[in-house]
Design an enzyme around this catalytic site. Structure first.
Site, PDB file in Angstrom:
ATOM      1  N   CYS A 104      -5.792   1.751  -2.560  1.00 58.09           N
ATOM      2  CA  CYS A 104      -4.909   2.909  -2.778  1.00 58.09           C
ATOM      3  C   CYS A 104      -4.112   2.826  -4.070  1.00 58.09           C
ATOM      4  O   CYS A 104      -3.454   3.785  -4.451  1.00 58.09           O
ATOM      5  CB  CYS A 104      -3.975   3.115  -1.588  1.00 58.09           C
ATOM      6  N   CYS A 149       0.830  -1.204   0.000  1.00 58.25           N
ATOM      7  CA  CYS A 149       0.000   0.000   0.000  1.00 58.25           C
ATOM      8  C   CYS A 149       0.869   1.260   0.000  1.00 58.25           C
ATOM      9  O   CYS A 149       2.062   1.203   0.275  1.00 58.25           O
ATOM     10  CB  CYS A 149      -0.864   0.057   1.272  1.00 58.25           C
ATOM     11  N   CYS A 195      -2.783   4.932   2.819  1.00 58.22           N
ATOM     12  CA  CYS A 195      -3.939   4.101   2.487  1.00 58.22           C
ATOM     13  C   CYS A 195      -4.980   4.139   3.615  1.00 58.22           C
ATOM     14  O   CYS A 195      -4.641   4.109   4.799  1.00 58.22           O
ATOM     15  CB  CYS A 195      -3.507   2.662   2.222  1.00 58.22           C
ATOM     16  N   CYS A 201      -2.556  -3.060  -3.493  1.00 65.47           N
ATOM     17  CA  CYS A 201      -3.832  -2.795  -2.820  1.00 65.47           C
ATOM     18  C   CYS A 201      -4.841  -2.286  -3.847  1.00 65.47           C
ATOM     19  O   CYS A 201      -4.518  -1.433  -4.671  1.00 65.47           O
ATOM     20  CB  CYS A 201      -3.609  -1.746  -1.733  1.00 65.47           C
TER      21      CYS A 201
END
Length: 188
Positions: free
Chosen positions: A69, A35, A39, A66
């Site tokens: 994000c 991430c 995030c 992810c």
């Protein structure tokens, strides 16, 4: 990686701060996901966080991006910055129209509440404040470059009436439209 850098990056994760987005990426051992530090997903325990200087290194280490994000996208601040940019572009192009938070959100296929939070977090202002600010900036140009009266300028930049325009203009600039028009160019 130094403990100081880790603590600093982890603190930005707690605060959802974008300061390290694009500079560091966090691999979450417990989920196998990489991430951006900002995030909005659930905060992992510090012992489950690994920090990488690039998303490519995190991917090589076996983490997957992810979906929230999108760390693999080129924007240094991710989807939230893209949303804010889309809102600001919309405002610049359509400020003369009756723009409401609900209308902008519907066009971007998201809830007004989420849109408001994202734009305020990224830019420091709500979409409504951006509309007012941009309309006043355009009015300032018209006040200095045309002979249009205040009511004509109010309508030209998207206000429904001159009194609301004048009150908003004074609130944002510190002077009435007529006082602004009389000021020498360059302020002052």
């Amino acid at each position: 990686m130094s403990d100081l850098i880790f603590q600093s990056v982890y603190q930005t994760m707690i605060e959802r701060d974008t300061r390290y987005d694009g500079k560091y990426y966090v691999g979450i051992r417990s989920t196998g996901i990489v991430c951006r530090p900002s995030c909005r997903s659930r905060l992992p325990k510090p012992e489950n966080v690994m920090i990488y200087p690039s998303v490519e290194e995190a991917l090589k280490a076996g983490f997957r991006p992810c979906k929230r994000c999108k760390p693999e996208t080129p924007s240094s601040h991710g989807p939230d910055a893209e949303i804010a940019d889309a809102v600001l572009k919309n405002i610049r192009e359509r400020y003369r129209e009756p723009l409401t938070l609900e209308r902008i959100a519907a066009e971007l296929l998201m809830s007004p509440y989420h849109l408001q939070r994202v734009v305020k977090r990224v830019t420091g202002l709500t979409p409504t404040k951006h509309v007012q600010k941009f309309r006043v900036e355009q009015a300032q140009i018209l006040l200095k470059s045309t002979e249009l009266n205040v009511a004509e300028i109010a309508y030209a930049v998207g206000f429904k009436n001159a009194s609301h325009f004048s009150a908003t203009f004074k609130k944002l600039t510190g002077s009435t439209p007529n006082e602004y028009r009389l000021e020498p160019v360059g302020g002052g």
